[in-house]
Design a protein around this motif. Structure first.
Motif, PDB file in Angstrom:
ATOM      1  N   HIS A 159      17.059  -0.237   6.108  1.00 27.60           N
ATOM      2  CA  HIS A 159      16.016  -0.966   5.380  1.00 27.60           C
ATOM      3  C   HIS A 159      14.853  -0.051   5.019  1.00 27.60           C
ATOM      4  N   ILE A 160      14.044  -0.537   4.073  1.00 25.48           N
ATOM      5  CA  ILE A 160      12.796   0.137   3.722  1.00 25.48           C
ATOM      6  C   ILE A 160      11.664  -0.804   4.073  1.00 25.48           C
ATOM      7  N   CYS A 161      10.615  -0.267   4.676  1.00 27.41           N
ATOM      8  CA  CYS A 161       9.479  -1.099   5.072  1.00 27.41           C
ATOM      9  C   CYS A 161       8.249  -0.742   4.248  1.00 27.41           C
ATOM     10  N   PHE A 162       7.690  -1.764   3.598  1.00 27.83           N
ATOM     11  CA  PHE A 162       6.462  -1.599   2.834  1.00 27.83           C
ATOM     12  C   PHE A 162       5.283  -2.069   3.681  1.00 27.83           C
ATOM     13  N   VAL A 210      14.473  -5.262   2.628  1.00 26.61           N
ATOM     14  CA  VAL A 210      13.054  -4.880   2.593  1.00 26.61           C
ATOM     15  C   VAL A 210      12.308  -5.572   3.728  1.00 26.61           C
ATOM     16  N   GLU A 211      11.549  -4.790   4.464  1.00 29.80           N
ATOM     17  CA  GLU A 211      10.670  -5.289   5.522  1.00 29.80           C
ATOM     18  C   GLU A 211       9.232  -5.151   5.033  1.00 29.80           C
ATOM     19  N   LEU A 212       8.406  -6.138   5.323  1.00 25.02           N
ATOM     20  CA  LEU A 212       6.960  -6.004   5.102  1.00 25.02           C
ATOM     21  C   LEU A 212       6.313  -5.875   6.469  1.00 25.02           C
ATOM     22  N   ALA A 213       5.313  -5.012   6.604  1.00 28.06           N
ATOM     23  CA  ALA A 213       4.644  -4.837   7.891  1.00 28.06           C
ATOM     24  C   ALA A 213       3.150  -4.659   7.715  1.00 28.06           C
ATOM     25  N   THR A 214       2.409  -5.330   8.602  1.00 23.78           N
ATOM     26  CA  THR A 214       0.974  -5.070   8.750  1.00 23.78           C
ATOM     27  C   THR A 214       0.778  -4.482  10.136  1.00 23.78           C
ATOM     28  N   PRO A 215       0.431  -3.191  10.228  1.00 27.56           N
ATOM     29  CA  PRO A 215       0.198  -2.590  11.536  1.00 27.56           C
ATOM     30  C   PRO A 215      -0.859  -3.369  12.320  1.00 27.56           C
ATOM     31  N   MET A 216      -0.707  -3.434  13.650  1.00 32.67           N
ATOM     32  CA  MET A 216      -1.591  -4.272  14.473  1.00 32.67           C
ATOM     33  C   MET A 216      -3.065  -3.946  14.255  1.00 32.67           C
ATOM     34  N   GLU A 217      -3.406  -2.673  14.004  1.00 33.29           N
ATOM     35  CA  GLU A 217      -4.830  -2.322  13.845  1.00 33.29           C
ATOM     36  C   GLU A 217      -5.412  -2.901  12.546  1.00 33.29           C
ATOM     37  N   LEU A 218      -4.530  -3.350  11.636  1.00 28.18           N
ATOM     38  CA  LEU A 218      -5.005  -3.969  10.379  1.00 28.18           C
ATOM     39  C   LEU A 218      -4.825  -5.478  10.392  1.00 28.18           C
ATOM     40  N   TYR A 219      -4.140  -6.005  11.433  1.00 30.19           N
ATOM     41  CA  TYR A 219      -3.726  -7.403  11.427  1.00 30.19           C
ATOM     42  C   TYR A 219      -4.815  -8.317  11.977  1.00 30.19           C
ATOM     43  N   ASP A 237       0.799  -1.221   0.000  1.00 28.32           N
ATOM     44  CA  ASP A 237       0.000   0.000   0.000  1.00 28.32           C
ATOM     45  C   ASP A 237       0.832   1.273   0.000  1.00 28.32           C
ATOM     46  N   LYS A 238       1.948   1.242   0.699  1.00 23.33           N
ATOM     47  CA  LYS A 238       2.754   2.468   0.804  1.00 23.33           C
ATOM     48  C   LYS A 238       4.072   2.134   1.479  1.00 23.33           C
ATOM     49  N   ILE A 239       4.980   3.104   1.499  1.00 22.60           N
ATOM     50  CA  ILE A 239       6.178   2.971   2.324  1.00 22.60           C
ATOM     51  C   ILE A 239       5.774   3.285   3.749  1.00 22.60           C
ATOM     52  N   HIS A 240       5.902   2.285   4.626  1.00 21.06           N
ATOM     53  CA  HIS A 240       5.532   2.490   6.024  1.00 21.06           C
ATOM     54  C   HIS A 240       6.615   3.278   6.750  1.00 21.06           C
ATOM     55  N   HIS A 241       7.848   2.797   6.629  1.00 23.60           N
ATOM     56  CA  HIS A 241       8.957   3.568   7.217  1.00 23.60           C
ATOM     57  C   HIS A 241      10.276   3.247   6.531  1.00 23.60           C
ATOM     58  N   VAL A 242      11.239   4.106   6.813  1.00 18.69           N
ATOM     59  CA  VAL A 242      12.616   3.902   6.370  1.00 18.69           C
ATOM     60  C   VAL A 242      13.442   3.711   7.631  1.00 18.69           C
ATOM     61  N   GLY A 243      14.197   2.606   7.702  1.00 15.89           N
ATOM     62  CA  GLY A 243      15.000   2.291   8.884  1.00 15.89           C
ATOM     63  C   GLY A 243      16.415   2.830   8.730  1.00 15.89           C
ATOM     64  N   ILE A 244      16.896   3.500   9.776  1.00 15.75           N
ATOM     65  CA  ILE A 244      18.228   4.100   9.754  1.00 15.75           C
ATOM     66  C   ILE A 244      19.030   3.563  10.930  1.00 15.75           C
ATOM     67  N   ALA A 245      20.208   3.018  10.648  1.00 15.50           N
ATOM     68  CA  ALA A 245      21.088   2.497  11.691  1.00 15.50           C
ATOM     69  C   ALA A 245      21.874   3.647  12.316  1.00 15.50           C
ATOM     70  N   VAL A 246      21.856   3.695  13.645  1.00 11.99           N
ATOM     71  CA  VAL A 246      22.581   4.766  14.351  1.00 11.99           C
ATOM     72  C   VAL A 246      23.400   4.175  15.500  1.00 11.99           C
ATOM     73  N   HIS A 247      24.511   4.847  15.822  1.00 11.13           N
ATOM     74  CA  HIS A 247      25.326   4.402  16.955  1.00 11.13           C
ATOM     75  C   HIS A 247      24.645   4.727  18.286  1.00 11.13           C
ATOM     76  N   ASP A 248      23.954   5.873  18.323  1.00 10.01           N
ATOM     77  CA  ASP A 248      23.420   6.377  19.591  1.00 10.01           C
ATOM     78  C   ASP A 248      22.037   6.985  19.343  1.00 10.01           C
ATOM     79  N   LEU A 249      21.010   6.300  19.833  1.00  8.09           N
ATOM     80  CA  LEU A 249      19.635   6.731  19.571  1.00  8.09           C
ATOM     81  C   LEU A 249      19.359   8.133  20.119  1.00  8.09           C
ATOM     82  N   ASP A 250      19.834   8.408  21.320  1.00  7.85           N
ATOM     83  CA  ASP A 250      19.565   9.727  21.926  1.00  7.85           C
ATOM     84  C   ASP A 250      20.212  10.845  21.125  1.00  7.85           C
ATOM     85  N   GLU A 251      21.417  10.563  20.664  1.00  6.02           N
ATOM     86  CA  GLU A 251      22.154  11.492  19.801  1.00  6.02           C
ATOM     87  C   GLU A 251      21.355  11.723  18.501  1.00  6.02           C
TER      88      GLU A 251
END
Ligand code: CO
Length: 137
Positions: A78-81, A126-135, A3-17
């Motif tokens: 990664h990219i999540c569809f 590539v990640e595929l995801a069905t959000p819980m409200e649709l699952y 249906d759409k691009i749900h999210h784009v995943g970005i690897a980081v060393h430090d989440l707070d940063e």
């Protein structure tokens, strides 16, 4: 099926940063933040319109995400569809002989998710995801 691009995943060393830029400087809203032990990541999802950015920090030096950072440094992971039927799509892709990371869907930050092998998608994880409200299963 997608249906759409749900999210784009970005690897980081430090989440707070990383949140200092994505949340504080860009002003994006953090809609979820969680440690996902079986994936070895601390993750945050930030909303951009109908899509999201997922920031991923490894929880330990042994985590896959830590190995990714060692090899490639910070950046696109990664990219999540989004799909309405992650399990059905997984079966369809198996039937088409697509290389997979996950043989079954599992719970992730974006809902029920699975990963395809980057070899199947020209080097992009590539990640595929069905959000819980649709699952429904
Ligand atoms: Co993701």
């Amino acid at each position: 099926m997608i249906d759409k691009i749900h999210h784009v995943g970005i690897a980081v060393h430090d989440l707070d940063e990383a949140l200092r830029f994505y949340r504080d400087t860009l002003g994006l809203h953090v809609q979820a933040q969680e440690t996902i032990e079986d994936q070895g990541v601390r993750a945050a999802l930030l909303t951009i319109g109908e899509s999201e950015i997922e920031l991923l920090e490894p929880t330990s030096p042994e985590a896959n995400m830590a190995k990714f950072l060692e090899r490639k440094g910070e950046g696109l992971h990664h990219i999540c569809f989004q799909t309405r039927d992650v399990d059905g799509d997984l079966e369809t892709l198996k039937g088409k002989g697509v290389q997979l990371v996950d043989q079954k869907s599992r719970l992730g930050l974006a809902g029920m998710i699975c990963f395809l092998h980057p070899k199947a998608s020209r080097g992009v994880l590539v990640e595929l995801a069905t959000p819980m409200e649709l699952y429904s299963d």
